[in-house]
Enzyme design. Structure first.
Site, short mmCIF file in Angstrom:
data_model
loop_
_atom_site.label_atom_id
_atom_site.label_comp_id
_atom_site.label_asym_id
_atom_site.label_seq_id
_atom_site.Cartn_x
_atom_site.Cartn_y
_atom_site.Cartn_z
N GLU A 34 0.71 -1.22 0.17
CA GLU A 34 0.17 0.00 0.07
C GLU A 34 1.32 1.22 -0.01
O GLU A 34 1.57 1.11 0.76
CB GLU A 34 -1.21 0.10 1.58
CG GLU A 34 -2.00 1.48 1.35
CD GLU A 34 -2.21 1.40 2.20
OE1 GLU A 34 -2.96 -0.03 3.37
OE2 GLU A 34 -3.49 2.15 2.36
N ARG A 260 5.06 -13.18 9.64
CA ARG A 260 5.63 -11.99 9.27
C ARG A 260 7.07 -11.86 10.33
O ARG A 260 7.25 -12.46 10.94
CB ARG A 260 4.22 -9.84 9.74
CG ARG A 260 4.18 -10.89 11.11
CD ARG A 260 3.31 -9.76 11.33
NE ARG A 260 3.23 -8.20 10.74
CZ ARG A 260 3.11 -7.55 9.97
NH1 ARG A 260 2.03 -8.36 9.06
NH2 ARG A 260 3.31 -6.40 9.33
N LYS A 270 3.89 1.02 10.83
CA LYS A 270 4.24 2.56 10.00
C LYS A 270 3.48 3.33 10.79
O LYS A 270 4.12 3.94 10.64
CB LYS A 270 3.77 2.08 8.96
CG LYS A 270 3.77 1.25 7.43
CD LYS A 270 3.01 1.63 6.47
CE LYS A 270 3.44 -0.16 4.98
NZ LYS A 270 2.34 -0.38 4.26
P1 ATP Z 1 -0.36 -1.67 7.43
O1 ATP Z 1 -0.13 -1.62 8.38
O2 ATP Z 1 -0.30 -0.62 6.56
O3 ATP Z 1 -1.19 -2.49 6.45
P2 ATP Z 1 1.49 -3.59 6.24
O4 ATP Z 1 3.10 -3.87 6.60
O5 ATP Z 1 1.10 -4.52 5.85
O6 ATP Z 1 1.51 -2.49 6.81
P3 ATP Z 1 1.83 -3.14 2.99
O7 ATP Z 1 2.14 -2.29 1.91
O8 ATP Z 1 0.49 -3.90 3.24
O9 ATP Z 1 2.10 -2.66 5.03
O10 ATP Z 1 2.12 -4.52 2.82
C1 ATP Z 1 2.59 -5.34 1.64
C2 ATP Z 1 2.94 -6.81 1.68
O11 ATP Z 1 3.96 -7.16 2.68
C3 ATP Z 1 2.15 -7.41 2.41
O12 ATP Z 1 1.83 -8.36 1.62
C4 ATP Z 1 2.30 -7.13 3.62
O13 ATP Z 1 1.60 -9.44 3.82
C5 ATP Z 1 3.54 -8.06 3.59
N1 ATP Z 1 4.34 -7.61 4.41
C6 ATP Z 1 4.25 -6.52 5.58
N2 ATP Z 1 5.14 -6.18 6.57
C7 ATP Z 1 5.93 -7.97 7.23
C8 ATP Z 1 5.84 -7.87 7.64
N3 ATP Z 1 6.95 -7.75 8.95
N4 ATP Z 1 6.84 -9.64 7.62
C9 ATP Z 1 6.47 -9.83 5.84
N5 ATP Z 1 5.70 -9.75 5.36
C10 ATP Z 1 5.59 -8.52 5.36
#
Ligand code: ATP
Ligand code: MG
Length: 553
Positions: A34, A260, A270
Site C-alpha cells: 500500500e 511476518r 508503519k
Molecule cells: P499496513 O499496516 O499499512 O497494512 P503492511 O505492513 O501490511 O502495513 P503493506 O504495504 O500492506 O503494509 O504490505 C505489503 C506486503 O508486505 C503485504 O503482503 C504484507 O503482508 C507484507 N508485509 C508487511 N510487513 C511484513 C512483515 N513484517 N513480514 C513479512 N511480510 C510483511
C-alpha cells in the site's frame, strides 16, 4: 564465496506440487504494497519471497500498488517503493499494476454481487454496525436493510457511485452469515462512500472498495496463482474464497499465509516508523538507524546481504522474533567479501615518532589480505601519525596488548613503536604520545633477541590523510522488544544510537564515490554518505567487525 545457508520454505513445496500435478504451468505471484509509507525489512521478506519464487520457478511476479485508501497514500511513496524493490535486485518488467486501475471492474463485480442477491445496501451507521456485528461469543444480528430488493440495491449503488450521498450514509455489504463464528463473514462491507481525492483517479470515484474485496478480485484479474500474505489474514481466507466463488472468476488464486518478520531491537509498524520521522527522533525515513530499506541502503548494507538474510530465516507459519545478530551476520559476511580495507582512525590520538626523519615513506599495502584481485596502494608513513584513542591506555591491565607508557605495539604494515612520553593538556587529557620506532621491525619482522609484539594497531599519517566525519550507528532501541511493559516504545529508544566523530582516513579515499564501501581496519565497514562535501566527506559505519553487544549480555 561463502555458501549461504537456506532456511525452510513450505510454500516452495506447494508450488512444486502444483507444477508437478499440472495445476499450473507457470506461477504468478505479486507483491502488493500500500503506498502509504516506506518499505522496511519486513516487506523485504515478502519481496524476496514473491520475486524469489517467480525467479526460481521461471514464473512472473507483479508489483501491485494496493491503493484504495486515498487519504493516506501518496505518489511519493509509489516512487520510493519502486526504487527500493529495484535496489533489492528485483524486476517486475511490464507488470506494474494498481488496484485503482481495476476500479471499474471492481464496481462491475459489486454490481454482479447485488444481482446475485449476495450484496445489499445498508444504512446502519458505524456504531450500529458494530453493535449488530456481535462478538466472538455472541452471533451478530441481521441488518434491517438486508432484504432490500435487487432493484432497489442496484439503484442505490448506482447513486452512491454517482456521488449523490454523503459519507457514511450507505455502505454496500456482502450478504453472508451474521451467525458465522468467523467475524469476517458477518456481512462485511464491500464499498464505502468516501469523497476523497485519489492520487491517480482524482475525483472520479466517490466510493472506494474495501481491502478484502479489492484484494482477491485484483489477484483474480491478474491471474495470480499463489497469493502470499502474512498470518493475520488467515481468518480472512474464507472471505477471499467466498468472493471469488460467488463471482465465479475464471482464475481462483490460492491464498497462503506465512508468519511476518519481527526483528529485535527495532520497530516495524508503519505507524511507529512515521512517528519516529515526524517527531524527529531520526533524520527521515532513510536515517541509517531505521529498519527501512532506504535506511539500510544508506547505512551501507548490500542488497545481497538482505536477500541472504531473507533466505536464511526461511518461510514458516511459526510466529517468532528474529535476532538482529542474524541480519548483522549476513551483512558482515557480504561486506567482508566486497570491501577493500583501508586505514581510518575514528577517534584520533596524535603520535610523534621522535626518531623518524621528516620525510614521507610510502608503504605498499594490499587492499584485501585474502584476495589479491583487490590490488594494493601506497600508504604514506610520516613522523607524525594518528592512532585510535582506544589503542592507548595510561594504566593498562596486563592483557592489554596495545600502547601504554613504556609499552610497544606494531603499526600495521609498518614498524613497532614504543611509547616514551605521554603529553596531557591542562585538564589532564592525553593529547599526544612521543614514541620511537624500531628500525628492523618493518613489515612484520621481529629482530633477534626482541620479544614478539602482540598488539597490531592501525594508523594514518597526520599530514597525508583526509579529515572526515564519521557517523557511528548503533541499535535504534536498547531492548529486544521495544515498548513491552512500557507506556510507549519511545521510552526504549537507544539514546546512543548515533555518535558523530571528527575522524581521519588515508588519502587513497580522496576521490571515493558516494555510496562506495570500505572496511576501516579494525573499526568496521563504512560507506561514503550523500551528505559528503569536498571539504568534509562523511562516512557512515554500517557495522562493526564483531558483534559488540554479544559481550554485554
Ligand atoms: P499496513 O499496516 O499499512 O497494512 P503492511 O505492513 O501490511 O502495513 P503493506 O504495504 O500492506 O503494509 O504490505 C505489503 C506486503 O508486505 C503485504 O503482503 C504484507 O503482508 C507484507 N508485509 C508487511 N510487513 C511484513 C512483515 N513484517 N513480514 C513479512 N511480510 C510483511
Ligand atoms: Mg497491509
Amino acid at each position: 564465496m561463502i555458501e549461504n545457508e537456506v532456511g525452510p520454505n513450505f510454500i516452495k513445496n506447494i508450488i512444486e506440487e502444483d507444477l508437478a500435478s499440472g495445476k499450473h504451468q507457470t506461477i504468478i505471484t505479486r507483491f502488493p504494497p500500500e503506498p502509504n509509507g516506506h518499505l522496511h525489512i519486513g516487506h523485504a521478506k515478502s519481496i524476496c519471497l514473491n520475486f524469489g519464487l517467480a525467479k526460481d520457478y521461471k514464473g512472473v511476479c507483479h508489483l501491485r500498488f494496493d491503493d484504495t485508501n486515498p487519504e493516506k497514500e501518496e505518489m511519493e511513496y509509489v516512487h520510493a517503493i519502486k526504487e527500493d524493490v529495484k535496489w533489492l535486485g528485483f524486476n517486475w518488467d511490464e507488470h506494474e499494476y494498481y488496484t485503482s486501475d481495476y476500479y471499474e471492474k471492481l464496481y462491475q463485480g459489486a454490481t454482479q454481487l447485488i444481482k446475485l442477491g449476495s450484496a445489499y445496501i445498508c444504512e446502519l451507521n458505524a456504531d450500529e454496525m458494530k453493535e449488530y456485528r456481535g462478538t466472538l461469543k455472541n452471533p451478530g444480528k441481521e441488518s434491517p436493510y438486508r432484504d432490500r430488493s435487487v432493484e432497489e440495491n442496484l439503484d442505490l449503488f448506482k447513486r452512491m457511485r454517482a456521488g449523490e450521498f454523503d459519507e457514511g450514509k450507505y455502505t454496500l455489504r456482502a450478504k453472508i452469515d451474521m451467525g458465522s463464528p468467523n467475524m469476517n463473514m458477518r456481512d462485511p462491507a464491500i464499498y464505502r462512500i468516501k469523497k476523497s481525492h485519489h492520487q491517480r483517479t482524482g475525483d472520479e470515484w466517490p466510493i472506494y472498495p474495501m481491502y478484502d474485496y479489492a484484494h482477491c478480485v485484483s489477484d483474480a484479474i491478474e491471474g495470480i496463482t499463489h497469493s502470499l500474505c502474512t498470518l493475520e489474514f488467515e481468518d480472512h481466507r474464507p472471505l477471499y474464497d467466498w468472493f471469488l466463488d460467488v463471482l465465479k472468476t475464471p482464475a481462483h488464486p490460492q491464498q497462503i499465509e506465512f508468519s511476518r518478520l519481527n526483528l529485535e531491537f527495532t520497530v516495524m509498524s508503519k505507524r511507529k516508523l512515521l512517528r519516529l520521522v515526524e517527531d524527529n527522533h531520526v533524520n527521515g525515513w532513510d536515517d541509517p538507524r531505521m529498519p527501512t530499506i532506504s535506511g539500510m541502503r544508506r547505512r551501507g548494507y548490500t542488497p545481497r546481504s538482505i536477500r541472504n538474510f531473507a533466505s536464511r530465516i526461511g518461510i514458516t507459519k511459526k510466529d517468532s522474533s528474529i535476532s538482529i545478530a542474524t541480519l548483522e551476520h549476513s551483512v558482515r559476511e557480504d561486506l567482508e567479501q566486497i570491501c577493500p580495507r583501508v586505514f581510518g582512525v575514528v577517534d584520533p590520538l596524535k603520535i610523534t615518532i621522535t626518531n623518524f626523519a621528516d620525510e614521507i615513506f610510502e608503504i605498499d599495502c594490499p587492499f584485501h589480505p585474502k584476495d589479491d584481485s583487490f590490488g594494493s596502494r601506497k600508504v604514506p608513513f610520516t613522523k607524525e601519525i594518528f592512532i585510535e584513542q582506544s589503542d592507548f591506555m595510561e594504566d593498562p591491565p596486563k592483557k592489554f596488548f596495545r600502547l601504554g607508557p613504556g609499552r610497544s605495539a606494531r603499526l600495521k604494515y609498518a614498524y613497532v613503536i614504543t611509547c616514551d612520553e605521554v603529553i596531557k593538556d591542562d585538564a589532564g587529557k592525553v593529547i599526544e604520545l612521543k614514541c620511537t620506532y624500531i628500525k628492523d621491525t618493518f613489515g612484520g619482522k621481529t629482530p633477534e633477541g626482541m620479544k614478539k609484539v602482540k598488539g597490531i594497531i592501525n594508523w594514518v599519517s597526520a599530514s597525508e590523510s583526509l579529515k572526515i566525519e564519521t557517523r557511528l550507528y548503533d541499535r535504534l532501541c536498547s531492548v529486544a522488544i521495544p515498548g513491552s511493559g512500557k507506556e510507549d516504545f519511545l521510552e526504549d529508544l537507544n539514546p546512543d544510537s548515533l555518535k558523530v566523530n571528527e575522524s581521519l582516513v588515508e588519502r587513497s579515499l580522496k576521490n571515493a564515490d558516494i555510496g562506495s564501501r570500505f572496511q576501516f581496519e579494525r573499526q568496521g565497514y563504512f560507506i561514503k554518505d550523500q551528505d559528503s562535501t569536498s571539504e568534509k566527506p562523511v562516512f557512515n559505519r554500517a557495522i562493526t567487525l564483531r558483534d559488540t553487544w554479544a559481550k554485554i549480555k
